[in-house]
Design an enzyme around this catalytic site. Structure first.
Site, PDB file in Angstrom:
ATOM      1  N   GLY A 131      34.684 -39.764  10.916  1.00 38.90           N
ATOM      2  CA  GLY A 131      33.911 -39.636  12.152  1.00 38.90           C
ATOM      3  C   GLY A 131      34.090 -38.303  12.867  1.00 38.90           C
ATOM      4  N   LYS A 187      46.998 -38.567  12.577  1.00 35.33           N
ATOM      5  CA  LYS A 187      48.059 -39.447  12.076  1.00 35.33           C
ATOM      6  C   LYS A 187      48.237 -39.425  10.557  1.00 35.33           C
ATOM      7  CE  LYS A 187      48.369 -43.149  15.387  1.00 35.33           C
ATOM      8  NZ  LYS A 187      47.994 -44.565  15.538  1.00 35.33           N
ATOM      9  N   ARG A 234      21.963 -42.239  11.781  1.00 29.39           N
ATOM     10  CA  ARG A 234      22.085 -43.474  10.989  1.00 29.39           C
ATOM     11  C   ARG A 234      20.732 -44.110  10.687  1.00 29.39           C
ATOM     12  NH1 ARG A 234      27.839 -45.836  13.248  1.00 29.39           N
ATOM     13  NH2 ARG A 234      29.007 -44.902  11.537  1.00 29.39           N
ATOM     14  N   GLY A 268      35.439 -45.338   8.591  1.00 29.98           N
ATOM     15  CA  GLY A 268      36.405 -46.227   7.953  1.00 29.98           C
ATOM     16  C   GLY A 268      36.048 -46.547   6.507  1.00 29.98           C
TER      17      GLY A 268
END
Ligand code: ADP
Ligand code: MG
Length: 398
Positions: free
Chosen positions: A354, A200, A38, A377
């Site tokens: 991620g 999910k 990052r 996200g």
């Protein structure tokens, strides 16, 4: 895809105080920075600002502080030191964010120099997007730059606040992320193959839905494939399933048919008699998983099926592992996907999420990919077609 917001290139930064929200939320253990991805991702904007003689004020969150005062173990001081090491620039750090000490450090900052402020989340008003802290932060800068793609989906003080008071533009990382991920929906090179996995369906249904409007082939693997299997009347044993999402799964299959999109699901699975590295395993056809067994990876036939589709692609988007890749025993399918993408050097490969990024890194294939998103996200929200508050708040390009 054309980026519709102003960027650092569109404003005069020479001698100006440039307040830049970056994403320095790096893994930190005992004061030592682990993965520097990052920080490295933020370097192009920082370098540009320094080389254009700006006074560069950097701010970020780090970890999940309680928000009621400083927490030394989540200080950005070691990150500032790592930035100095990676960039070769002089980097000052001030252990304050919203107080007089920070304001004084900003006032003392010279052109071409960098100042890192303390963790913006040491004050709970940050997460509440309190106008007072937005005003304070805005007072530090003549211009606001948002380059923290990983937090651009959060309407928090340091992400959206300053834009209400001073000119607000995008940094290069934000621009690249938004145009690359957005580009999947404007003019992807075809065939465009999207691979979705993870645990999910409920997390990913919006992403699948939107991809069905753009991709030529949508592949679903991972734990969520069992909801599709059950919805189609298959036996899934103890595999992961979200019963409430079976109808939506069938709707996706219908939509694919209507849109002429090829929809590939696993045809076989590596099943286990326990969720464990020591479990007994056997390969089972989709829809024929015995009671007491659970699907934890795609099977060998499926690997081939998916890899063949990937081999023909000119654009690939991948989000979500195809199995429980954290356990070596169930990592084979995810590795096969990563290898198939890496082997197709004729395609633009975009990796988001991620765990998918962690998988690509784990297999040492990151440098074979065209673009690896730094946002989990945020990248999902963008691919779903939902606006990112941080981006929305920036000034429109003329
Ligand atoms: P990403 O972070 O890339 O968006 P997700 O967070 O959606 O991916 O999903 C990652 C998780 O999905 C991993 O922890 C992985 O173990 C889990 N997973 C993948 N396949 C299965 C499966 N068959 N059963 C249970 N969990 C699975
Ligand atoms: Mg994840």
């Amino acid at each position: 895809m054309a980026f519709t917001k102003k960027t650092v290139r569109d404003v005069e930064v020479d001698g100006k105080r440039v307040l830049c929200r970056v994403d320095f939320n790096v893994p930190l253990k005992d004061g030592v920075v682990g993965d520097t991805t990052r920080i490295v991702a933020a370097l192009p904007t920082i370098k540009y600002l320094v080389e254009h003689n700006a006074r560069v004020i950097l701010m970020s969150h780090l970890g999940r502080p309680k928000g009621d005062g400083p927490q030394p173990e989540l200080s950005l001081a070691p990150v500032a030191a790592k930035l100095a090491e990676l960039s070769g620039f002089d980097v000052a750090f001030v252990d304050d964010t919203y107080g007089q000490k920070a304001a004084d450090a900003v006032a003392a900052l010279e052109p071409g120099k960098i100042l890192v402020l303390e963790n913006v989340r040491f004050d709970k008003r940050e997460k509440k997007n309190d106008p007072e802290i937005a005003k304070t932060l805005a007072s530090y800068g003549d211009i606001f730059v948002l380059d923290a793609f990983g937090t651009a989906h959060r309407a928090q003080g340091s992400v959206v606040g300053p834009a209400a008071y001073i000119p607000a533009v995008a940094g290069f990382l934000l621009e690249k992320e938004v145009s690359t991920l957005g580009g999947l929906f404007s003019e992807p090179k075809r065939p465009f193959v999207a691979i979705l996995g993870g645990s999910k369906v409920s997390d990913k249904i919006g992403v699948i839905d939107r991809l069905l409007d753009s991709a030529d082939t949508v592949i679903v693997g991972g734990g969520m494939a069992y909801t599709f299997s059950k919805a189609q009347g298959g036996h899934i044993g103890n595999s992961l399933c979200e019963d409430d999402w079976c109808d939506r799964a069938l709707e996706m299959l219908d939509k694919a048919k209507k849109n002429g999109v090829e929809f590939l699901l696993p045809v076989d699975n590596v099943t286990a008699d326990a969720f464990s590295e020591d479990a007994n395993t056997q390969v089972a056809k989709t829809g024929e998983i015995a009671d007491g067994w659970e699907g934890l990876d795609i099977g060998p036939e499926t690997e081939k099926l998916f890899a063949d589709a990937i081999a023909k692609a000119k654009t690939v988007f991948w989000n979500g592992p195809c199995g429980v890749f954290e356990m070596d025993k169930f990592a084979h399918g995810t590795k096969a996907i990563a290898e198939a993408i890496a082997a197709n050097q004729d395609c633009d490969s975009v990796i988001g999420g991620g765990d998918s990024v962690a998988a690509v890194n784990k297999f040492g294939l990151a440098d074979k990919m065209t673009f690896i998103s730094t946002g989990g996200g945020a990248s999902m929200q963008l691919v779903e077609g939902k606006p990112l508050p941080g981006v929305e708040a920036l000034n429109d390009a003329e």
